[in-house]
Write an enzyme that holds these catalytic residues in place. Structure first.
Site: not given
Ligand code: GBH
Length: 486
Positions: A116, A160, A205, A332, A334, A392
């Site tokens: 992707r 993105h 996202e 996505n 996590y 993701e």
């Molecule tokens: C994804 O975001 C993205 O799609 C990707 O580009 C990125 O590299 C990857 O995951 C790893 O981060 O810092 O407390 O303000 C994951 C979801 C949403 C997580 C925004 C971090 C900010 C939280 N992200 N969030 S904060």
């Protein structure tokens, strides 16, 4: 936490010289008396399951001034002193623009079935709209050809987060014109790539890039009042809907369209019927401004009530476009959003993670493997989705390169094994997850965290651009080869 396979692995690790790429076969080769490699994996995934990995344009490409690319909001933002850790930028990043062939070889060595990537809008339309720049699209032609030659299916994300700066100068996502411009661009790319790319994702996202209009951490770094943010959010979901329509209008027949959304994966705190029911309610309501409105074509009453006078302005035509049916949904995932049942009218309450909660290097990345079970399961149930991808999932770590040239990221291996075990639980029950994209193929530009936080299964030395497979790469290669976890 470690299962039998991992104990064996680590026991061997301790005794073996190292996990050098050659020595790695040591991990894969069963000792006498153990299961032969040809035996079906103990926790097997469905035949044809698509094992993949993901990256995004601004995070890996570099070459920001080449072949007519226009600036994006992340070029602007990353060059503002103080915005990015260590003053990092994506100017060079992984130099993937020049090294894509080498990177496809990394994928091939892993045995990836799919990859992707995202297209940088300002390469294709340097001003966001108007005359396309053929040289910009050429890069993606080359990349797609290289992937197909390696027998890897390309999955293409159209946005993105690298919005052309020229559009931001006209209001960016605050302006409805940006949604229309996105649809034009998406249709154009789909028209030119869909002879070889069969799966397109509109936006990655939405909540993450919408947050760039609500807090200073992400580009463009504005802090609008709630009504402004709600309107930006509306323009994001509208762009998705118009994008789906434009792709369908311009792509070859048989092209599938979806999105890659970080819907909050609601997890019942205890797996009892009442908490599970609460998690399902939460899944709809917590995601009301994003996935829910896209799947249902309307904002929930509770969403509009919460927004009150700050609710977004929209038309019936907007809502129809937003609700355009998709062919698949990418999630996505996590972290978990833990939920419990309660007596409030909503019927659920969120449980914030305690201070002591385990997380990876990124402070937000709380570890909750069940997110990979409940996320797709509840989404499939609520919206009757027939085709889901985990677009993701991955983990950030400190990742020390040892003097002998290895990265023993046992924390990432543990994370992946636990999450994949929960994904296995979902597919075993028939939840229609067709593929999984590990974030990320290699360390890259982690937005506001620059290069400090590493998410790759390949270590990147950014001074030399050397890529080194971490232990997690070897773990993932085994998962793919066995189509399962053991
Ligand atoms: C994804 O975001 C993205 O799609 C990707 O580009 C990125 O590299 C990857 O995951 C790893 O981060 O810092 O407390 O303000 C994951 C979801 C949403 C997580 C925004 C971090 C900010 C939280 N992200 N969030 S904060």
């Amino acid at each position: 936490m470690l299962n039998r396979f991992s104990r064996r692995t680590f026991a061997r690790l301790l005794g073996s010289a190292a996990l050098a790429p050659t020595a790695l076969t040591t991990i894969a080769t069963p000792a006498s008396g153990e299961v032969a490699p040809s035996a079906p994996a103990a926790r097997a995934f469905p035949k044809g399951f698509l094992w993949g990995s993901a990256t995004a344009s601004y995070q890996v490409e570099g070459a920001v001034n080449e072949d007519g690319r226009g600036p994006s909001i992340w070029d602007t933002f990353s060059h503002i002193p103080g915005k990015i850790k260590n003053g990092d930028t994506g100017d060079v990043a992984n130099d993937h623009y020049h090294r894509y062939k080498e990177d496809v070889q990394l994928m091939k060595a892993l045995g990836l079935k799919t990859y992707r990537f995202s297209v940088a809008w300002p390469r294709v339309f340097p001003q966001g709209t108007g005359t396309p720049n053929p040289k910009g699209l050429d890069f993606y032609h080359r990349l797609v050809d290289e992937l197909l030659a390696a027998d890897i299916q390309p999955y293409c994300t159209l946005y993105h987060w690298d919005l052309p700066q020229a559009l931001e100068d006209k209001g960016g996502w605050q302006s409805r014109d940006t949604s229309e411009a996105f649809a034009n661009y998406a249709g154009y790319v789909a028209e030119h790539l869909s002879d070889r790319v069969k799966h397109f994702m509109t936006l990655n996202e939405m909540s993450s890039f919408v947050s760039g209009y609500a807090s200073p951490r992400h580009a463009p770094g504005l802090t609008l009042p709630p009504a402004g943010v709600n309107q930006v959010r509306h323009h994001a979901v509208l762009a998705h809907g118009l994008g789906v329509q434009a792709i369908r209008a311009h792509a070859k027949p048989g092209t599938k369209v979806g999105l890659a959304e970080n819907a909050s994966a609601c997890v019942p705190i205890i797996e009892t019927p009442e908490h599970i029911a609460a998690a399902a309610k939460a899944m709809r309501e917590v995601n009301a401004g994003y996935l829910t409105v896209i799947m249902e074509g309307r904002y929930t009453d509770a969403y509009l009530a919460r927004a009150g006078a700050d609710a977004p302005k929209f038309t019936d035509a907007d809502m129809k476009a937003i609700g355009t049916p998709v062919d698949f949904v990418g999630l996505n995932i996590y972290t978990p959003t833990y939920v419990r049942a309660d007596d409030s009218p909503a019927g659920f309450a969120r449980i914030p993670s305690p201070e002591s909660y385990p997380h990876m290097m990124s402070p937000w990345l709380h570890v909750g493997p069940e997110a990979l079970y409940w996320g797709p399961k509840l989404a499939a149930q609520i919206w009757n989705i027939k085709e889901i991808y985990i677009t993701e999932n991955g983990a950030s770590s400190t990742d020390v390169l040892t003097p002998d040239g290895h990265v023993y990221d046992s924390d990432r291996v543990m994370y992946l094994r636990n999450y994949l075990t929960q994904l296995h639980r979902a597919v075993s029950e028939g939840v229609p997850v067709r593929g999984y994209f590990l974030w990320s193929l290699m360390d890259n530009f982690e937005w506001a965290d620059g290069y400090a936080y590493r998410f790759g299964i390949h270590y990147v030395d950014f001074a030399t651009q050397k890529r080194t497979p971490k232990t997690s790469a070897h773990f993932y290669r085994e998962v793919i080869a066995r189509n399962g976890l053991a």
